[in-house]
Motif scaffolding. Sequence first.
Motif, PDB file in Angstrom:
ATOM      1  N   TYR B 126      19.725  15.940 -29.217  1.00 11.01           N
ATOM      2  CA  TYR B 126      20.775  15.428 -28.324  1.00 11.01           C
ATOM      3  C   TYR B 126      22.094  15.269 -29.065  1.00 11.01           C
ATOM      4  O   TYR B 126      23.161  15.658 -28.560  1.00 11.01           O
ATOM      5  N   GLU B 130      25.648  17.172 -28.446  1.00 10.44           N
ATOM      6  CA  GLU B 130      26.898  16.482 -28.161  1.00 10.44           C
ATOM      7  C   GLU B 130      28.002  16.915 -29.117  1.00 10.44           C
ATOM      8  O   GLU B 130      29.140  17.100 -28.713  1.00 10.44           O
ATOM      9  N   ALA B 161      29.002  16.424 -19.201  1.00 14.14           N
ATOM     10  CA  ALA B 161      28.511  15.049 -19.291  1.00 14.14           C
ATOM     11  C   ALA B 161      27.408  14.826 -18.257  1.00 14.14           C
ATOM     12  O   ALA B 161      26.396  14.172 -18.527  1.00 14.14           O
ATOM     13  N   PHE B 162      27.607  15.408 -17.066  1.00 17.36           N
ATOM     14  CA  PHE B 162      26.612  15.282 -15.997  1.00 17.36           C
ATOM     15  C   PHE B 162      25.276  15.883 -16.433  1.00 17.36           C
ATOM     16  O   PHE B 162      24.217  15.280 -16.262  1.00 17.36           O
ATOM     17  N   THR B 164      24.266  16.384 -19.488  1.00 20.71           N
ATOM     18  CA  THR B 164      23.701  15.610 -20.592  1.00 20.71           C
ATOM     19  C   THR B 164      22.918  14.416 -20.068  1.00 20.71           C
ATOM     20  O   THR B 164      21.910  14.018 -20.651  1.00 20.71           O
ATOM     21  N   ALA B 165      23.394  13.850 -18.937  1.00 22.92           N
ATOM     22  CA  ALA B 165      22.675  12.725 -18.345  1.00 22.92           C
ATOM     23  C   ALA B 165      21.252  13.152 -17.977  1.00 22.92           C
ATOM     24  O   ALA B 165      20.292  12.403 -18.192  1.00 22.92           O
ATOM     25  N   LEU B 168      19.222  13.260 -21.141  1.00 20.11           N
ATOM     26  CA  LEU B 168      18.846  11.928 -21.619  1.00 20.11           C
ATOM     27  C   LEU B 168      17.750  11.325 -20.751  1.00 20.11           C
ATOM     28  O   LEU B 168      16.836  10.669 -21.256  1.00 20.11           O
ATOM     29  N   TYR B 169      17.832  11.569 -19.448  1.00 17.32           N
ATOM     30  CA  TYR B 169      16.809  11.048 -18.567  1.00 17.32           C
ATOM     31  C   TYR B 169      15.458  11.685 -18.894  1.00 17.32           C
ATOM     32  O   TYR B 169      14.430  11.006 -18.951  1.00 17.32           O
TER      33      TYR B 169
END
Lengths: 170, 475
Positions: B126, B130, B161-162, B164-165, B168-169
Motif C-alpha cells: 500500500y 501511494e 484516492a477513491f 485506494t480506499a 485499504l478496505y
Amino acid sequence: MIPELFFAYFAFAIVLFSIIVITRKNPVHSVLWMLLLFFHIAGLYLFLNAEFMAVMQVIVYAGGILVLFLFVVMLVSLKEEIKVARFIGAWPTGFTFAVALFIVILMSLRSFVAGPQGKYTIDLIKSESNIKVLGKLLYTDFLFPFEIASLILLVAMVGAIVLAKKRFKG
Amino acid sequence: MNFQFPDIGPVIPELIMTAIALIVLLADLLIKKKEVLALFSIAGIAAVAYTLIGSSGVTFGGMFISDGYSTFFKLIFFVNVILSVLISIKYIVIEKVNFGEYYALILFSTTGMMIMASAADLIVLYLGLELMALSTYVLAGFIRHDIKSNEAALKYFLLGAFSTAFLLYGISMIYGLTGTTNIKAIALYISEKGLTGNLSLLLSVILFTVAFGFKIAAAPFHMWAPDVYEGAPTSITAFMSVGPKAAGFAVLGRVFMVAFVSVKVDWVAILIPISILTMGVGNIVALSQTNIKRMLAYSSIAHAGYALLGIICANNEGLASMMNYLMIYAFMNIGAFAVITMLRSEGFRGEDITDYEGLAKTHPLSAALMLIFMFSLTGIPPTAGFIGKLYIFMSAINAGYTWLVVIAVIFSAISAYFYLRIVMYMYMKEPKEVVTLTKSPSTGIALGVAAVAVLVIGIFPSFLVDLARAAIKGF
C-alpha cells in the motif's frame, strides 16, 4: 451490552456526519461537521484502548488539517459556491451502486470469522503503555513501512510546492 | 524485545534510487542547466540496475522480497524511466516547465514501483503504491498554466484516492480474517483454516481487483485514463502508461498468485469478464478518437486487457508471458510517445491525428519510426508486439482458454484500423501544412533504443522470453 451501544452510537454518528459533510451547500458548514466527525473517530480509537491514536486524531486532524481546510474554504467565493449544485446529474446511478455494494458487503460479512489475536493484548499494552508499544513497533517490526511513509510525506511536500508556488517562465 | 538491524542487502537498489532522487532534489538548487540533472538521473538508474545483481533475498521480517519476479519488473521500470527521462529533456523546455523537481518526482515514483514489485506485505504494498501514485498525480499536473493538465491531475488524484480506499478496505478485511498482512502467511492461513468458500474472503478479492484494476486501467475502472493521458504532459503520459500499469500487474500477480492462490477459481472467473470488457472498450472506443494521446490511452486500456490473459492463465507460464508483454509494451509505447513529443513545438500542439498527414514526405525517418511502433502495437511481425501477443495467446491456449484467445484476436484485428490509420495518414496523404519537428539528441537516442529493441526482440525473441522464464522460476 454497554460496549455494543457505545460502538453503535459512534459508528452511526460517523456515517451520518459523513453524509452531512458531503451534502451541505456551504463549505464552511461542511468543514465544521467534519470537525465533529473527526472527534467521533477519535472516540472510536479511545473505545479500542488506543488513547494515543485518539489524541493524535484530535491534534493532527481536528487541530491541524481541519484548520488548513478552513483556510482554503475562506479563499473560495462562498456566494458563488452556494449556488452550485452539490452533485452531478448522474448521482442516482452512483447511489444505486453504493446501496448495492452496501448490501453485498452486509451479506458477505455474515460469513466473517475473526482471525487469531496478536500478541499485543490489552493487558500487555496497559502494562507497557500505549506510546511505548507503538514507538517500539514503528522502529522495529514496521521500520521499513515507516521509512516509506516518510518518503510519501516528502513527495507530498515537494508536490505542493511545485504545483502552488513555482514561478512561471516566459 | 531485542532488535537486530535488518539485512539491507535486498533493499540496496531502492535505497540508492531514493538517494539519487534526493540528490537531484538538492542539486536542483545549485544547477541551472536541468539537462545535467536528467543525465545524472540516467547514470544513477544505470548504477541501480547494476546493484540489482546479487540483491536477492527476503528482509525486514518478511516484508520485502527481492526475487526474479521483482527484478524483472524493476528492469521494466528502469526501461520506462530512462526512456521517459530521455524524451522529457527537450519536451519540458518547450512546455516551459523545465524544473529539477520533475526528475526527482519521476525517480520517487519509480522507487514506489520498485517497492510495489518487491512487496511481500500488504502494508508495504500500500505504501509503495501511494508513493508511486502521489508522485504521478503531481507530474500529471506539472504544466500548471495549462488547464487541461490541472484537470488531469485533479481527476487522477480524486479517482486514485477513491480506488485506494477500496484497496485499504480489502486489506483490512483480509487482516481481520487472517490476523496478518504478510502475503505468504495469508495464503498459509487460508488453506489451513479452509476459508476457501468464505464470502468475506471473496469480497476482499473483489476489492483488491477493483483497486488493482484501477491502476492497470482495466474496464470498467478505466474512466480516468483518457482524460488523464490527454491532459498530462506527453512525456508523463508515456511514463504513466507503462510504469504504474506494470507495477499494478506486478502486485496483481503476486497478491493473486501467492496470497489468494487457493481461491484461484473465483478470481479467474472475475478477471475473465474484466479482460474481455477491457479489450472491447479499449479497442472499440479507440476507433473514434481524433486526438492521438486519447487514442493511445484507449490503446493502453486494450493492452491491459491482453496482458490480463497472462494472469488469467494462473500459472507460471502465463505470468512469464505477461512480464514479457509488459517489457515489450514499454519499448513500443514510449517509442510512439517519443514521436508525439517531437511534433509538439512552440505554438503547435501536434496532438491531432490529422497533423500526421504526409509526415512521410516531410520527415521520412520519423514517419518510418512511427510506422514501426504502430505495427508493433498492432502486433504485426517481425515487430516485438507480435512476439508479445504470440506468447500471451499461446499460454492462454495451453491453459485451456482457446475461446478467450479467439476473442482477443478479433479485438486485435479491430485495433489494426486505428493504428494503421496513422500509418495511412503519414504515407498516403499529402502534407496540408509543414510540420516542424522538435529534434534533440536525447529524443533521438530514446527513439533509436526503442526502435532497435522493438525490431531485435521481434526477430530474436528467445533472449527476452528465456529471461522472463528464468525470472519466474521459484516464484
